[in-house]
Scaffold this motif. Structure first.
Motif, PDB file in Angstrom:
ATOM      1  N   TYR A 162       4.727   9.028   9.815  1.00 33.99           N
ATOM      2  CA  TYR A 162       4.363   8.403  11.234  1.00 33.99           C
ATOM      3  C   TYR A 162       2.911   8.292  11.241  1.00 33.99           C
ATOM      4  CZ  TYR A 162       9.039   9.513  12.721  1.00 33.99           C
ATOM      5  OH  TYR A 162      10.459   9.300  13.093  1.00 33.99           O
TER       6      TYR A 162
ATOM      7  N   GLY B 201       4.707   1.285   8.836  1.00 29.72           N
ATOM      8  CA  GLY B 201       4.751   0.774  10.413  1.00 29.72           C
ATOM      9  C   GLY B 201       5.953   0.119  10.794  1.00 29.72           C
ATOM     10  N   ASP B 202       6.428  -0.126  11.971  1.00 30.08           N
ATOM     11  CA  ASP B 202       7.596  -0.709  12.357  1.00 30.08           C
ATOM     12  C   ASP B 202       7.790  -2.200  12.072  1.00 30.08           C
ATOM     13  OD1 ASP B 202       8.617   1.625  13.525  1.00 30.08           O
ATOM     14  OD2 ASP B 202       7.904   1.103  15.519  1.00 30.08           O
ATOM     15  N   TRP B 203       6.899  -2.852  11.698  1.00 29.94           N
ATOM     16  CA  TRP B 203       6.628  -4.226  11.397  1.00 29.94           C
ATOM     17  C   TRP B 203       7.384  -4.400  10.029  1.00 29.94           C
ATOM     18  CZ3 TRP B 203       3.570  -5.009   7.374  1.00 29.94           C
ATOM     19  CH2 TRP B 203       2.479  -4.198   7.028  1.00 29.94           C
TER      20      TRP B 203
ATOM     21  N   MET C  58       9.985  -2.916   8.610  1.00 26.93           N
ATOM     22  CA  MET C  58      11.361  -3.318   8.763  1.00 26.93           C
ATOM     23  C   MET C  58      11.654  -4.499   9.653  1.00 26.93           C
ATOM     24  SD  MET C  58      12.469  -1.216   6.463  1.00 26.93           S
ATOM     25  CE  MET C  58      14.293  -1.251   6.813  1.00 26.93           C
ATOM     26  N   LYS C  59      10.963  -4.461  10.725  1.00 21.47           N
ATOM     27  CA  LYS C  59      11.075  -5.651  11.871  1.00 21.47           C
ATOM     28  C   LYS C  59       9.951  -6.380  11.579  1.00 21.47           C
ATOM     29  CE  LYS C  59      13.978  -2.787  14.767  1.00 21.47           C
ATOM     30  NZ  LYS C  59      14.167  -2.264  16.066  1.00 21.47           N
TER      31      LYS C  59
ATOM     32  N   LEU D 255       7.894  -7.699  14.878  1.00 30.15           N
ATOM     33  CA  LEU D 255       7.034  -6.943  15.216  1.00 30.15           C
ATOM     34  C   LEU D 255       5.436  -7.331  14.984  1.00 30.15           C
ATOM     35  CD1 LEU D 255       9.037  -3.826  16.062  1.00 30.15           C
ATOM     36  CD2 LEU D 255       8.819  -5.778  17.507  1.00 30.15           C
ATOM     37  N   SER D 256       5.281  -8.005  13.822  1.00 29.76           N
ATOM     38  CA  SER D 256       3.934  -8.238  13.336  1.00 29.76           C
ATOM     39  C   SER D 256       2.934  -8.664  14.496  1.00 29.76           C
ATOM     40  CB  SER D 256       4.253  -9.179  12.225  1.00 29.76           C
ATOM     41  OG  SER D 256       4.599  -8.544  11.282  1.00 29.76           O
TER      42      SER D 256
ATOM     43  N   ASP E 211      -1.869  -2.149  14.831  1.00 29.03           N
ATOM     44  CA  ASP E 211      -0.462  -1.385  15.097  1.00 29.03           C
ATOM     45  C   ASP E 211      -1.137  -0.134  14.680  1.00 29.03           C
ATOM     46  OD1 ASP E 211       1.864   0.007  15.502  1.00 29.03           O
ATOM     47  OD2 ASP E 211       2.515  -0.599  13.301  1.00 29.03           O
ATOM     48  N   ARG E 212      -1.445   0.327  13.318  1.00 29.42           N
ATOM     49  CA  ARG E 212      -1.952   1.549  12.889  1.00 29.42           C
ATOM     50  C   ARG E 212      -3.394   1.365  11.984  1.00 29.42           C
ATOM     51  NH1 ARG E 212       3.053   4.681  10.418  1.00 29.42           N
ATOM     52  NH2 ARG E 212       4.534   4.855  12.282  1.00 29.42           N
TER      53      ARG E 212
ATOM     54  N   GLU F 131      -2.989  -4.256   7.864  1.00 28.09           N
ATOM     55  CA  GLU F 131      -2.125  -5.219   8.547  1.00 28.09           C
ATOM     56  C   GLU F 131      -2.444  -6.730   8.045  1.00 28.09           C
ATOM     57  OE1 GLU F 131      -1.070  -1.365  11.285  1.00 28.09           O
ATOM     58  OE2 GLU F 131      -2.179  -3.328  12.257  1.00 28.09           O
TER      59      GLU F 131
END
Length: 264
Positions: free
Chosen positions: A68, A74-76, A78-79, A82-83, A91-92, A97
């Motif tokens: 976490y 980060g969520d991007w 897997m998705k 969302l990048s 994002d983080r 990134e």
């Protein structure tokens, strides 16, 4: 011989057949050489791939805290849609990134059970397809960042699966499909801003030859949490799975961060 270390996904070498390697801190093992031999896998403990602490693995080889907090999950990931690095939005960790998201990405069709659509960095071709056990794969578009790949994948998810049926993949229950012809059907389905990147005339079909002596008719998954000590005869390697004579299959990538000893 005995090998011990932290599991990470098997390294691969594209060839006929594909070569697989388990790489530990002070040794490595060419897994192909173990075909038709008995091997024992014994659970020893945990080690987070991010912080290195001996903490229980939560997901993807990371402990709960690292999963976490680390930019690498980060969520991007897997998705891809969302990048946000192309917009300069963090994002983080924006530096990380930008490094990962702002590089050429491929949207592809792969045949590992039925046809699936997916996204990978160009540098991961054909490794990504090998890791998911695809028998064949072909690129649809090559785009300059992860976001454009993500919105293309989203558009195509309405027409193709986006996940591999691992049981069909491991029993080699694969549809017969012409991926070159399939690619030509979908040009009008991709977003307008990606149209210029569409591959229409390239002869770039990849075919994968896995080191499998015998495919199982049914499979049962080995969990080191439930079965910390296992022994069996290795009859194949496909995707990131070891296949055993009794139908047991072991997902090496799914067990990243587990410390094991392997006896051969």
């Amino acid at each position: 011989m005995q090998y011990e270390g932290v599991l990470t996904k098997m390294e691969t070498e594209y060839g006929n057949p594909i070569q697989y390697y388990l790489v530990f801190e002070s040794s490595f093992l060419n897994v192909n050489q173990l075909l038709d031999k008995n091997i024992a896998i014994n659970f020893v403990g945990f080690q987070c791939l991010n912080c290195g602490k001996k903490k229980k693995i939560f997901r993807q080889g990371f402990c709960y805290d690292c999963f976490y907090s680390s930019a690498a999950v980060g969520d991007w990931i897997m998705k891809p849609e969302l990048s946000t690095a192309h917009l300069g939005i963090e994002d983080r960790d924006l530096a990380y990134e930008e490094k990962v998201q702002l590089q050429p990405h491929i949207v592809y069709l792969a045949l590992s059970s039925e046809i699936k659509v997916g996204v990978t960095r160009k540098t991961q071709v054909p490794t990504r397809w090998i890791d998911q056990g695809a028998n064949e794969a072909i690129a649809i578009v090559e785009v300059p960042n992860r976001y454009l790949a993500g919105i293309t994948e989203v558009a195509l998810k309405n027409h193709y699966a986006d996940k591999t049926n691992w049981r069909k993949m491991l029993t080699n229950d694969i549809e017969a499909v012409d991926l070159v012809a399939e690619r030509l059907k979908l040009e009008d389905l991709i977003p307008a801003e990606v149209q210029e990147y569409f591959y229409s005339n390239k002869n770039d079909l990849y075919q994968m030859d896995y080191p499998v002596l015998q495919y199982p008719s049914k499979v049962k998954s080995l969990s080191l949490d439930k079965t910390p000590n296992f022994e069996g005869k290795l009859t194949g390697i496909k995707g990131q799975y070891l296949l055993f004579e009794d139908g047991t299959v072991f997902n090496v990538r799914g067990s990243e961060g587990y410390v094991v000893s392997i006896e051969v």
